[in-house]
Design an enzyme around this catalytic site. Structure first.
Site, PDB file in Angstrom:
ATOM      1  N   ARG A 161      26.020   4.631  47.252  1.00 53.40           N
ATOM      2  CA  ARG A 161      25.885   5.623  46.162  1.00 53.40           C
ATOM      3  C   ARG A 161      27.281   5.770  45.564  1.00 53.40           C
ATOM      4  O   ARG A 161      28.224   6.119  46.275  1.00 53.40           O
ATOM      5  CB  ARG A 161      25.389   6.956  46.724  1.00 53.40           C
ATOM      6  CG  ARG A 161      25.457   8.093  45.714  1.00 53.40           C
ATOM      7  CD  ARG A 161      24.686   9.309  46.149  1.00 53.40           C
ATOM      8  NE  ARG A 161      23.252   9.088  46.045  1.00 53.40           N
ATOM      9  CZ  ARG A 161      22.334  10.042  46.110  1.00 53.40           C
ATOM     10  NH1 ARG A 161      22.699  11.299  46.283  1.00 53.40           N
ATOM     11  NH2 ARG A 161      21.057   9.761  46.005  1.00 53.40           N
TER      12      ARG A 161
ATOM     13  N   HIS B 175      18.751   4.711  39.486  1.00 49.67           N
ATOM     14  CA  HIS B 175      18.384   5.165  40.836  1.00 49.67           C
ATOM     15  C   HIS B 175      17.107   4.391  41.217  1.00 49.67           C
ATOM     16  O   HIS B 175      16.016   4.968  41.294  1.00 49.67           O
ATOM     17  CB  HIS B 175      18.158   6.683  40.816  1.00 49.67           C
ATOM     18  CG  HIS B 175      18.177   7.319  42.165  1.00 49.67           C
ATOM     19  ND1 HIS B 175      18.406   6.618  43.335  1.00 49.67           N
ATOM     20  CD2 HIS B 175      18.001   8.620  42.543  1.00 49.67           C
ATOM     21  CE1 HIS B 175      18.353   7.455  44.358  1.00 49.67           C
ATOM     22  NE2 HIS B 175      18.113   8.672  43.906  1.00 49.67           N
TER      23      HIS B 175
ATOM     24  N   GLN C  99      14.713   5.507  44.086  1.00 47.20           N
ATOM     25  CA  GLN C  99      13.897   6.671  43.725  1.00 47.20           C
ATOM     26  C   GLN C  99      12.673   6.227  42.927  1.00 47.20           C
ATOM     27  O   GLN C  99      11.542   6.653  43.195  1.00 47.20           O
ATOM     28  CB  GLN C  99      14.745   7.646  42.897  1.00 47.20           C
ATOM     29  CG  GLN C  99      13.993   8.873  42.440  1.00 47.20           C
ATOM     30  CD  GLN C  99      13.628   9.783  43.598  1.00 47.20           C
ATOM     31  OE1 GLN C  99      14.468  10.161  44.393  1.00 47.20           O
ATOM     32  NE2 GLN C  99      12.353  10.155  43.708  1.00 47.20           N
TER      33      GLN C  99
ATOM     34  N   ASP D  12      13.956  15.911  36.045  1.00 44.09           N
ATOM     35  CA  ASP D  12      15.126  15.855  36.936  1.00 44.09           C
ATOM     36  C   ASP D  12      16.106  16.896  36.404  1.00 44.09           C
ATOM     37  O   ASP D  12      15.917  17.435  35.306  1.00 44.09           O
ATOM     38  CB  ASP D  12      15.719  14.425  36.898  1.00 44.09           C
ATOM     39  CG  ASP D  12      16.933  14.265  37.801  1.00 44.09           C
ATOM     40  OD1 ASP D  12      17.121  15.098  38.714  1.00 44.09           O
ATOM     41  OD2 ASP D  12      17.708  13.306  37.593  1.00 44.09           O
TER      42      ASP D  12
ATOM     43  N   CYS E  89      12.478  14.282  41.383  1.00 42.37           N
ATOM     44  CA  CYS E  89      13.136  13.493  42.440  1.00 42.37           C
ATOM     45  C   CYS E  89      13.814  14.382  43.472  1.00 42.37           C
ATOM     46  O   CYS E  89      14.068  13.939  44.578  1.00 42.37           O
ATOM     47  CB  CYS E  89      14.152  12.540  41.809  1.00 42.37           C
ATOM     48  SG  CYS E  89      15.417  13.408  40.868  1.00 42.37           S
TER      49      CYS E  89
ATOM     50  N   ARG F 152      10.211   8.325  49.957  1.00 37.62           N
ATOM     51  CA  ARG F 152      11.522   7.666  49.965  1.00 37.62           C
ATOM     52  C   ARG F 152      11.690   6.892  51.277  1.00 37.62           C
ATOM     53  O   ARG F 152      12.186   5.769  51.282  1.00 37.62           O
ATOM     54  CB  ARG F 152      12.665   8.694  49.825  1.00 37.62           C
ATOM     55  CG  ARG F 152      12.738   9.405  48.493  1.00 37.62           C
ATOM     56  CD  ARG F 152      13.069   8.455  47.360  1.00 37.62           C
ATOM     57  NE  ARG F 152      14.284   7.693  47.588  1.00 37.62           N
ATOM     58  CZ  ARG F 152      15.525   8.110  47.319  1.00 37.62           C
ATOM     59  NH1 ARG F 152      15.707   9.288  46.767  1.00 37.62           N
ATOM     60  NH2 ARG F 152      16.579   7.350  47.576  1.00 37.62           N
TER      61      ARG F 152
END
Ligand code: CP
Ligand code: NVA
Length: 322
Positions: free
Chosen positions: A119, A146, A149, A241, A282, A310
């Site tokens: 990340r 992402h 995700q 988000d 998310c 996830r």
């Protein structure tokens, strides 16, 4: 016929081995389908109490330059449940923080590890890491994308609404990393994707152009609009988000003024979507900013199942790429 299906799946599995996952741009519809199918298989296995052995004797490094709850924990648990070892590597504790080049870090880490999950604050750093790494690099979020995700999101939509093709997915809010991965994933899998943002907060034009091309190839659709109310009409999936992503805290005031009240998912907006619509986020969520407490806790919300997925998709990514 069955032999042919099994062998095709085997060939596709082999084609994924050793690949990086930097964005969903690099994956075809069939490859994403395979990741989703593998995720469902691994999910069923976990529910039966069976753990895997596909990472036995393998070590996966987790480099995090930003905080994380879901991504970090789901990847670490995924590695453990596939019988591998995971090492959490805070970027502050690596020599990267003292200026060791990314290229050198990549070459050294790939002598020890079998995969690197990262990340990062800058997407180009992840691209450079992958360029110099001999082992798969998995993007665990950058300001651009992402992808992990989006894979969990597609799995969740498929589970809840039983298909992907032809569904109307409406993303409301900031045209950010989560939005851009959903656009590519949705366009690849044949969804009708509509993105409603305030003017000036649209997704990146190059990503949009790519997603449009993907949509054309896959009989999908992609629309961008500044009108959230018109966008949600007939929507099967509503998605949002945060308005202020990691690294944007200084813009908070300006952003909230641009997004509120029109781009919030609240009960009035959900009413305009299809009655069977699901609401996704998310997470982490900022209640009463991009989504109201009543909606996230309400009957349309699937956010906890989405977060659980996830884990299952992370497992599939690791099992297939490593
Ligand atoms: N959705 C997501 O990536 O959450 P984390 O930041 O907690 O990993
Ligand atoms: N867009 C958010 C996603 C967090 C999972 C961020 O980048 O902070």
């Amino acid at each position: 016929m069955q032999v042919q299906t099994i062998s095709l799946r085997y060939v596709r599995k082999m084609e994924l081995k050793g690949r990086h996952l930097l964005s969903l741009k690099d994956f075809t519809r069939e490859e994403i389908q395979l990741i989703l199918d593998t995720s469902s298989d691994l999910k069923r296995q976990r529910y039966r109490g069976e753990l895997g052995t596909s990472l036995l004797g393998r070590s996966v490094g987790m480099v995090f330059e930003r905080p994380s709850t879901r991504t970090r924990v789901s990847f670490e648990v995924a590695v453990n449940e596939l019988s591998g070892d995971s090492l959490f590597l805070s970027s502050q504790e690596l020599q990267l923080s003292r200026g060791e080049p990314i290229a050198d870090t990549a070459r050294v880490l790939s002598r020890y590890l079998h995969g690197i999950v990262i990340r990062a604050t800058n997407h180009e750093h992840v691209v450079e890491l992958a360029e110099y790494s001999d082992v798969p690099v998995i993007n665990a979020l950058t300001p651009m994308y992402h992808p992990c995700q989006a894979l969990a999101d597609l799995l969740t939509i498929r589970e809840k609404l039983h298909e992907l093709e032809g569904l109307k997915l409406v993303y409301i809010g900031d045209g950010n990393n989560v939005c851009q991965s959903l656009m590519i994933g949705g366009a690849t899998m044949g969804l009708e994707v509509t993105v409603a943002t305030p003017p000036g907060y649209e997704p990146n034009p190059e990503v949009t152009a790519f997603a449009r091309e993907r949509a054309e190839e896959n009989m999908a659709q992609l629309e961008l609009t500044n009108d959230p109310k018109a966008a949600v009409e007939e929507a099967d999936v509503l998605y949002t988000d945060v308005f202020v992503s990691m690294g944007q805290d200084e813009e908070r005031k300006k952003r909230l003024a641009a997004f509120l009240p029109d781009y919030q998912i609240n009960e009035a907006l959900v009413e305009l979507a299809a009655p069977h619509s699901i609401v996704m986020h998310c997470l982490p969520a900022h209640r009463d900013e991009e989504i109201t407490d009543a909606v996230i806790e309400g009957p349309h919300s699937v956010v906890w199942d989405q977060a659980e997925n996830r884990l299952h998709t992370e497992k599939a990514i690791l099992a297939l790429l490593l």
